[in-house]
Every structure is written in C-alpha cells, then in structure tokens.
Design an enzyme around this catalytic site. Structure first.
Site, PDB file in Angstrom:
ATOM      1  N   ILE A  52      41.041  36.642  50.468  1.00  0.00           N
ATOM      2  CA  ILE A  52      41.142  38.011  50.979  1.00  0.00           C
ATOM      3  C   ILE A  52      39.918  38.436  51.781  1.00  0.00           C
ATOM      4  O   ILE A  52      39.964  39.400  52.542  1.00  0.00           O
ATOM      5  CB  ILE A  52      41.385  39.003  49.817  1.00  0.00           C
ATOM      6  CG1 ILE A  52      41.917  40.337  50.343  1.00  0.00           C
ATOM      7  CG2 ILE A  52      40.123  39.207  49.006  1.00  0.00           C
ATOM      8  CD1 ILE A  52      42.316  41.321  49.272  1.00  0.00           C
ATOM      9  N   TYR A  53      38.806  37.744  51.661  1.00  0.00           N
ATOM     10  CA  TYR A  53      37.596  38.137  52.370  1.00  0.00           C
ATOM     11  C   TYR A  53      37.795  37.992  53.879  1.00  0.00           C
ATOM     12  O   TYR A  53      38.033  36.887  54.383  1.00  0.00           O
ATOM     13  CB  TYR A  53      36.396  37.301  51.938  1.00  0.00           C
ATOM     14  CG  TYR A  53      35.952  37.488  50.508  1.00  0.00           C
ATOM     15  CD1 TYR A  53      36.391  38.559  49.742  1.00  0.00           C
ATOM     16  CD2 TYR A  53      35.077  36.579  49.911  1.00  0.00           C
ATOM     17  CE1 TYR A  53      35.984  38.718  48.421  1.00  0.00           C
ATOM     18  CE2 TYR A  53      34.651  36.742  48.596  1.00  0.00           C
ATOM     19  CZ  TYR A  53      35.117  37.815  47.855  1.00  0.00           C
ATOM     20  OH  TYR A  53      34.703  37.966  46.554  1.00  0.00           O
ATOM     21  N   GLY A  54      37.688  39.121  54.566  1.00  0.00           N
ATOM     22  CA  GLY A  54      37.886  39.083  56.018  1.00  0.00           C
ATOM     23  C   GLY A  54      39.267  38.609  56.405  1.00  0.00           C
ATOM     24  O   GLY A  54      39.441  38.040  57.481  1.00  0.00           O
ATOM     25  N   LYS A  80      39.279  32.132  45.681  1.00  0.00           N
ATOM     26  CA  LYS A  80      40.135  32.916  44.794  1.00  0.00           C
ATOM     27  C   LYS A  80      41.467  33.225  45.471  1.00  0.00           C
ATOM     28  O   LYS A  80      41.573  33.206  46.701  1.00  0.00           O
ATOM     29  CB  LYS A  80      39.455  34.252  44.429  1.00  0.00           C
ATOM     30  CG  LYS A  80      38.013  34.139  43.994  1.00  0.00           C
ATOM     31  CD  LYS A  80      37.426  35.508  43.674  1.00  0.00           C
ATOM     32  CE  LYS A  80      35.915  35.492  43.691  1.00  0.00           C
ATOM     33  NZ  LYS A  80      35.368  35.382  45.066  1.00  0.00           N
TER      34      LYS A  80
END
Length: 321
Positions: A52-54, A80
C-alpha cells in the site's frame, strides 16, 4: 550492527530495520538508493515495505535497487498485504484470493521470487482467521514467502492467530506502534507475543518524530508536522504528557552527550521482546542520525527514569488481582 533472532525462528535480522513508507513519494529513487546503501554499509539487513505504500511505488523503487546496487541476498526483505484495495473479487482484505493475488503483485513489483518476511497489515473482521492463515501456509509451502508475521494486531487477535497458525507457517513477528509516547502494547500485546515466541518490530519508535525534540518550540517548515498529509499523524502525539516525556528524553541526551533521537531509539530497541525498531527517514542525513543509536546503551538509572515518566495505567485484569 548487532543481529537478533526474529521471535522463536531461525531468522536473524539487524536490530534496526529500514522503513520505506515514503519511498516513491516524498523520497525519490536517488535518495532511496542513498539511504539503502548507508543502511547496509552500517550492517543493517531488515528492510520493510508494504504493497500500500505509495500505491505500490515503494515496492517498485526498492525492487529496482536490489541486485545492482545491493545484493538481494544481503537483505531480509519484508512487505505486507491486506490494506491495499482495488475493485474486483480479489481486490483487498485478508481472504485467500486477495492475499495470494497481493503476494504475486508484491513479487512482481519487487522483482524477486520470494519475500523473506510477509506480513498481514491488519486484522480483517470479514474473513475467518483460518482462511487467512491457510493463505500464509500456502505462501510458505510454495516458497513465495520464507517467514510470516502480522502488523497492528491487538493482544487477543495476536494470540488467536498465533494459536491457530500451523507449525509449517508459525507467526514470527508482529509490527506495532511502540515508543516512549505510545506504550499501549505493554498491556496485552507484549505478553501475548512473549508467550507465543513472536518478535516485536516497533513502528514509529520516535513517536512519529515528536521524540526528536524538533517540535518543542514549534513546527519546522520542512517537517512532517507541516505537511497536509502527515500533520494529523504527528499531532496525535503533541500533548502535555508527550511534552513531559520529550523534556525527559532531552535531559537524558544532554547528560549522555548524544541526541534525543538516539536516546528514544535506544530505549525502545532494548525493551523486552523487541527485535528491531522500524526507522523511516526523510533523507540520508536523518537516517545517519538514527544509526548513531547503535553505539548507545542507556544506563539503568536513565532507563528507569524514562520508564517512569512514560508509564501507562495498567488496570484489571492485566495487573492481576
């Protein structure tokens, strides 16, 4: 950098982890490369990201750096799943279909054939835990993940998942917010992790930046607190209680001839059950400051004073009768 066992597993990781939440966004690929090299040169091995990061950019940036810049085998690669959401039947959550689809997506973006530590980013109330754990077992038996863990689980959630996980894919870690400003996990998560042999990977070990002391007299224009995206994230820990703790940390740092950042990081790093705090940095200079904590061991008197000033109320039944 000292290495530690991750929970009751055979995996050894550096006692500090490099977080990459801002990579592909506020942190461009050139700065990310500089941070990764500085971290590895200091003996760091555990690098943490998430799908989900960026919106996946963090994984892409990290994946592009592995191989040519830093050998893949020198890194314990952690990512993750669960929080990433897209349309479609397998677009998110902790169902078997969503998790295995997310795992394949992470492998593509990271440019690797396996994840060293694959973590569930959150508990999913809509999916039976046995289905979720079955997906973790498949990830391990297929060779796509070497070890599995969780993140942001409460005490009962962690204990439930650990007790029902298989011997083939036991949970070895839990990533949770933990710092002098946020000690809520001391009530139930820490005891549950200890009982089940699960290592703690604290995120926001610097109290979302507040423990560095940078916000004592205002909000620096170049800080996360001044960002429209992260202002609320930082403001969460700007309280009267936090101000007292930050003052205690600053006093300890003055006495030891080091920085408040190093004191706060050393405190959480050496708490019972902690394996490796996850440290993110705006730039390489900031990361270098965090790496100085490797040389700091807090004297018992200072550790005790920080324990006292940051203590939280523990009620029944955690405290006993």
């Amino acid at each position: 950098m000292e290495k530690r066992q991750l929970g009751r597993s055979g995996l050894r990781v550096s006692r500090m982890a490099l977080g990459t939440m801002t990579w592909g966004g506020d942190t461009d690929s050139e700065e990310a490369a500089s941070q990764l090299v500085a971290f590895v040169d200091a003996g760091g091995t555990l690098v943490d990201t998430a799908d989900i990061y960026g919106e996946g950019e963090s994984e892409r940036v990290l994946g592009a750096l592995l191989g040519d810049l830093v050998p893949r085998d020198d890194i314990v690669l952690a990512t993750k799943a669960v929080a990433r959401r897209t349309d479609g039947p397998f677009g998110g959550g902790a169902s078997r279909g969503a998790l295995l689809s997310a795992l394949d997506g992470s492998l593509r973006r990271l440019g690797t054939d396996h994840i060293d530590l694959w973590q569930l980013h959150a508990w999913d109330t809509t999916v039976p835990v046995d289905e979720t754990l079955g997906a973790l077992e498949y990830a391990v038996t297929s060779g796509k993940a070497r070890y599995v863990g969780v993140s942001n689980y409460s005490g009962w959630q962690l204990a439930t998942a650990a007790a029902r996980s298989s011997a083939v894919a036991p949970l070895v870690s839990t990533q949770v917010e933990y710092s002098l400003l946020e000690r809520g996990i001391d009530r139930e998560v820490v005891p549950a992790a200890e009982h089940h042999g699960i290592g703690l990977l604290p995120w926001a070990p610097l109290g979302r930046g507040v423990l560095t002391g940078k916000y004592r007299t205002g909000t620096p224009a170049d800080s996360r607190g001044a960002s429209s995206v992260f202002a609320g994230y930082v403001e969460h820990h700007r309280t009267d209680r936090a101000a007292r703790i930050v003052q205690a940390v600053a006093t300890a740092a003055d006495g030891l001839g080091t920085s408040p950042l190093a004191v706060a990081l050393a405190w959480v790093r050496d708490r019972p059950g902690v394996v490796a705090p996850v440290v993110g940095a705006r730039d390489t200079g900031q990361l270098t400051g965090s790496l100085t904590a490797e040389d700091i061991t807090l004297p018992p008197a200072i550790r005790s004073a920080l324990d006292d000033v940051s203590a939280i109320e523990v009620g029944y039944p955690e405290r006993g009768l």
